[in-house]
Design an enzyme around this catalytic site. Structure first.
Site, PDB file in Angstrom:
ATOM      1  N   ASP A  73       0.772  -1.240   0.000  1.00  0.00           N
ATOM      2  CA  ASP A  73       0.000   0.000   0.000  1.00  0.00           C
ATOM      3  C   ASP A  73       0.807   1.296   0.000  1.00  0.00           C
ATOM      4  OD1 ASP A  73       0.576  -0.933   2.816  1.00  0.00           O
ATOM      5  OD2 ASP A  73      -0.210   1.060   3.248  1.00  0.00           O
ATOM      6  N   CYS A  74       2.103   1.267  -0.243  1.00  0.00           N
ATOM      7  CA  CYS A  74       2.930   2.475  -0.172  1.00  0.00           C
ATOM      8  C   CYS A  74       2.650   3.430  -1.340  1.00  0.00           C
ATOM      9  CB  CYS A  74       4.411   2.089  -0.173  1.00  0.00           C
ATOM     10  SG  CYS A  74       5.524   3.479  -0.256  1.00  0.00           S
ATOM     11  N   HIS A 213      -5.323   6.971  -1.096  1.00  0.00           N
ATOM     12  CA  HIS A 213      -5.270   6.636   0.326  1.00  0.00           C
ATOM     13  C   HIS A 213      -6.268   7.468   1.119  1.00  0.00           C
ATOM     14  CE1 HIS A 213      -1.539   4.055   0.986  1.00  0.00           C
ATOM     15  NE2 HIS A 213      -1.678   4.149  -0.322  1.00  0.00           N
ATOM     16  N   TRP A 260      -2.947   1.917   7.436  1.00  0.00           N
ATOM     17  CA  TRP A 260      -3.205   3.079   8.298  1.00  0.00           C
ATOM     18  C   TRP A 260      -3.730   2.695   9.672  1.00  0.00           C
ATOM     19  CZ3 TRP A 260      -1.175   7.597   7.220  1.00  0.00           C
ATOM     20  CH2 TRP A 260      -0.861   7.889   5.900  1.00  0.00           C
ATOM     21  N   LYS A 262      -2.357   1.371  12.216  1.00  0.00           N
ATOM     22  CA  LYS A 262      -1.476   1.673  13.356  1.00  0.00           C
ATOM     23  C   LYS A 262      -1.624   3.105  13.844  1.00  0.00           C
ATOM     24  CE  LYS A 262       2.400   2.627  10.226  1.00  0.00           C
ATOM     25  NZ  LYS A 262       3.746   2.198   9.803  1.00  0.00           N
TER      26      LYS A 262
END
Length: 265
Positions: A73-74, A213, A260, A262
């Site tokens: 997902d970067c 995102h 996301w 975390k």
């Protein structure tokens, strides 16, 4: 580590009997047998980047934490992959498990961050440096952002992170994001449909993954979406997200949500 070899959709060599043009060039010019094109009545030289599928560029990107052997997902990794796709360059995508970094990866990049790409036999980190290097080495099709538009939309992502992390609905973080999106909407209204005008540029390939995102993470964690009143931003997102290059390099929504988690406490 998983390696995925990506070949460009069209050949870069011109046969003796058939001249083929890159998709992005094909829409605006025609290639003549002497290697020149006619555009607007004038002849201009057309440079075709020649790279065989046997020598792909090597790029290390984040692996999915949800699905084995899939892209993670970067948004910075996607920016690099988008640049490669838009320039029709073949590449070897090495998926790196960032929760258990392999020794070979930490040797080539001690900081352990992605993306990393091998450029001229040297491993280069940071999406800014990588995409600049690609533009210099493979200038066609051009993706350079006009200098007066290089910072457009650059504050949207930090504002999003602040809002996503926020626990206080009255701390103004949502309004900060809305202010940045409103400013971007105004720019697109006057200069769009893309940041630099009619054609996609490097700034779009940087902002697009971040908006992806924003769309997924805020929708999931805060039941929030870009207001319909920001019609130019909504149209921009739709245009970017539907590009073949974006569809091919986008992480799954599940990976974005997991990425996301975390920050949500």
């Amino acid at each position: 580590m998983t390696t995925v070899k990506i070949a460009p959709p069209l050949a870069y060599t011109l046969s003796s009997s058939t001249f083929k043009c890159l998709t992005t060039i094909q829409r605006s010019c025609s290639i003549l047998r002497n290697g020149r094109n006619k555009l607007g009545g004038r002849s201009r030289a057309v440079t075709i980047v020649s790279m065989s599928s046997s020598d792909p560029l090597q790029v290390c990107v984040k692996a999915s934490v949800i699905t084995p052997n899939k892209l993670g997902d970067c948004p910075f990794c996607q920016r690099v992959l988008l640049t490669l796709e838009e320039k029709h360059l073949p590449y070897d995508m090495k998926l790196v498990d960032l929760t258990n970094k392999p020794e070979w990866f930490t040797k080539i990049n001690p900081e352990g961050k992605v993306p990393v790409m091998k450029v001229d036999d040297k491993w280069v980190a940071d999406s800014d440096v990588i995409t600049k290097s690609l533009e210099e080495k493979y200038p066609n099709p051009p993706l350079t952002t006009p200098s007066d538009k290089s910072t457009i939309g650059s504050k949207i992502f930090p504002a999003f992170v602040g809002f996503l992390k926020s626990k206080d609905p009255n701390d103004g973080k949502e309004q900060e994001l809305l202010n940045e999106l409103n400013s971007f909407n105004d720019h697109l209204k006057e200069n769009g449909p893309f940041i630099g005008g009619k054609q996609v540029c490097a700034a779009d390939l940087s902002l697009g993954p971040k908006l992806y995102h924003i769309d997924i993470a805020l929708g999931h964690y805060k039941n929030w979406s870009v207001p319909e009143s920001l019609s130019y931003v909504k149209s921009y997102m739709k245009n970017i997200f539907s590009r073949d290059s974006f569809v091919k390099t986008a992480a799954s929504p599940e990976d974005v949500i997991a990425g996301w988690a975390k920050y949500m406490g």
